[in-house]
Scaffold this motif. Sequence first.
Motif, short mmCIF file in Angstrom:
data_model
loop_
_atom_site.label_atom_id
_atom_site.label_comp_id
_atom_site.label_asym_id
_atom_site.label_seq_id
_atom_site.Cartn_x
_atom_site.Cartn_y
_atom_site.Cartn_z
N GLU A 1 0.85 -1.39 0.11
CA GLU A 1 0.08 -0.09 0.12
C GLU A 1 0.65 1.05 0.10
OE1 GLU A 1 -3.19 2.23 2.94
OE2 GLU A 1 -2.69 0.26 3.16
N ASP A 2 1.71 1.40 0.79
CA ASP A 2 2.85 2.28 0.81
C ASP A 2 3.36 2.69 -0.64
OD1 ASP A 2 1.98 2.95 3.69
OD2 ASP A 2 4.16 2.42 4.15
N ALA A 3 3.98 1.50 -1.04
CA ALA A 3 4.70 1.40 -2.30
C ALA A 3 3.87 2.21 -3.39
CB ALA A 3 5.25 -0.02 -2.67
N ALA A 4 2.64 1.89 -3.40
CA ALA A 4 1.53 2.30 -4.21
C ALA A 4 1.42 3.62 -4.16
CB ALA A 4 0.20 1.60 -4.27
N LEU A 5 1.24 4.01 -2.88
CA LEU A 5 0.97 5.60 -2.78
C LEU A 5 2.24 6.36 -3.05
CD1 LEU A 5 -0.89 5.38 0.93
CD2 LEU A 5 -1.62 6.48 -1.39
N MET A 6 3.48 5.92 -2.70
CA MET A 6 4.83 6.28 -3.19
C MET A 6 4.94 6.60 -4.60
SD MET A 6 7.55 4.89 -0.88
CE MET A 6 6.99 3.70 0.31
N ARG A 7 4.43 5.71 -5.39
CA ARG A 7 4.59 5.75 -7.07
C ARG A 7 3.47 6.93 -7.46
NH1 ARG A 7 5.15 0.29 -6.39
NH2 ARG A 7 2.70 -0.13 -6.78
N GLU A 8 2.39 6.77 -6.63
CA GLU A 8 1.17 7.65 -7.12
C GLU A 8 1.64 9.16 -6.96
OE1 GLU A 8 -2.77 8.69 -4.85
OE2 GLU A 8 -2.69 6.48 -5.68
N ILE A 9 2.44 9.27 -5.65
CA ILE A 9 2.54 10.79 -5.50
C ILE A 9 3.76 11.17 -6.35
CG2 ILE A 9 3.86 12.36 -3.61
CD1 ILE A 9 2.37 10.47 -1.55
N GLU A 10 4.59 10.43 -6.65
CA GLU A 10 5.80 10.66 -7.62
C GLU A 10 5.19 10.74 -9.05
OE1 GLU A 10 8.61 7.40 -7.11
OE2 GLU A 10 9.50 8.35 -5.37
N ALA A 11 4.20 9.95 -9.20
CA ALA A 11 3.60 10.37 -10.86
C ALA A 11 2.84 11.62 -10.83
CB ALA A 11 2.74 9.11 -11.04
N GLU A 12 2.29 12.20 -9.67
CA GLU A 12 1.30 13.25 -9.45
C GLU A 12 2.57 14.61 -9.40
OE1 GLU A 12 -1.59 15.02 -6.37
OE2 GLU A 12 -1.22 12.93 -6.39
N TYR A 13 3.59 14.43 -8.92
CA TYR A 13 4.66 15.57 -8.92
C TYR A 13 5.74 15.09 -9.37
CZ TYR A 13 1.13 16.95 -5.48
OH TYR A 13 -0.10 17.28 -4.75
N PRO A 14 6.17 15.06 -10.67
CA PRO A 14 7.45 14.86 -11.37
C PRO A 14 8.38 15.74 -10.79
CG PRO A 14 5.68 15.20 -13.22
CD PRO A 14 5.16 15.56 -11.52
N GLY A 15 9.79 15.27 -10.56
CA GLY A 15 10.57 15.78 -9.91
C GLY A 15 10.70 15.61 -8.53
N TRP A 16 10.02 14.89 -7.92
CA TRP A 16 10.03 14.49 -6.48
C TRP A 16 10.06 13.20 -6.28
CZ3 TRP A 16 10.06 18.26 -2.48
CH2 TRP A 16 9.94 19.62 -3.01
N GLY A 17 11.21 12.62 -5.35
CA GLY A 17 11.31 11.47 -4.82
C GLY A 17 10.55 11.20 -3.57
N VAL A 18 9.79 10.07 -3.28
CA VAL A 18 9.01 9.71 -1.98
C VAL A 18 9.54 8.75 -1.32
CG1 VAL A 18 6.80 9.67 -1.04
CG2 VAL A 18 7.08 10.93 -2.97
N TRP A 19 9.70 8.55 0.06
CA TRP A 19 9.88 7.32 0.95
C TRP A 19 9.25 7.74 1.98
CZ3 TRP A 19 13.47 11.41 1.19
CH2 TRP A 19 13.99 11.59 2.57
N ARG A 20 8.86 6.48 2.92
CA ARG A 20 8.47 6.69 4.26
C ARG A 20 9.35 5.76 5.11
NH1 ARG A 20 2.37 4.39 5.96
NH2 ARG A 20 2.30 6.03 7.75
N SER A 21 9.70 6.70 6.17
CA SER A 21 10.74 6.23 7.12
C SER A 21 10.28 5.22 8.08
CB SER A 21 11.55 7.46 7.88
OG SER A 21 10.26 7.82 8.90
N ASP A 22 11.13 4.38 8.98
CA ASP A 22 10.84 3.58 9.63
C ASP A 22 10.09 3.92 11.04
OD1 ASP A 22 13.09 4.92 10.77
OD2 ASP A 22 13.95 3.01 11.52
N THR A 23 10.11 5.44 11.04
CA THR A 23 9.28 6.23 12.11
C THR A 23 7.88 6.42 11.53
OG1 THR A 23 10.16 8.23 11.42
CG2 THR A 23 11.45 7.47 13.18
N ARG A 24 7.66 6.02 10.34
CA ARG A 24 6.22 6.10 9.47
C ARG A 24 6.02 7.46 9.17
NH1 ARG A 24 5.95 2.03 7.47
NH2 ARG A 24 3.78 2.02 7.33
N ARG A 25 7.04 8.25 9.07
CA ARG A 25 6.77 9.64 8.52
C ARG A 25 7.01 9.67 6.92
NH1 ARG A 25 5.76 13.97 11.04
NH2 ARG A 25 6.89 15.42 9.71
N TRP A 26 6.33 10.41 6.42
CA TRP A 26 6.30 10.58 4.83
C TRP A 26 7.27 11.53 4.53
CZ3 TRP A 26 3.94 7.45 1.12
CH2 TRP A 26 3.03 6.48 1.87
N TRP A 27 8.34 11.23 3.45
CA TRP A 27 9.28 12.40 3.18
C TRP A 27 9.35 12.64 1.83
CZ3 TRP A 27 12.82 14.20 6.70
CH2 TRP A 27 12.55 13.67 7.92
#
Length: 81
Positions: free
Chosen positions: A13-39
């Motif tokens: 689910e997180d991986a799908a959301l990351m791909r979705e956000i990256e597709a929505e905002y070209p030029g931005w990379g996304v990850w979710r840390s082990d503290t569960r924060r989004w970056w």
Amino acid sequence: MDLPPPPTTTSDEDAALMREIEAEYPGWGVWRSDTRRWWAFRTAANPLTIEQLRSGCRLIVQADTDAALREAIETEINVCR
């Protein structure tokens, strides 16, 4: 000796959301840390000028939720045009 952080696992689910956000905002990379924060970080496809950096534009934004991360990215895009 400093050691790298332990690898984190990303849910499908997180991986799908990351791909979705990256597709929505070209030029931005996304990850979710082990503290569960989004970056999100600006990639080489979306560099800042020295003037933008000096004026306070950020290379990295963070948030508690994927929706809040989208808002943080939008803010950065609008502020740093």
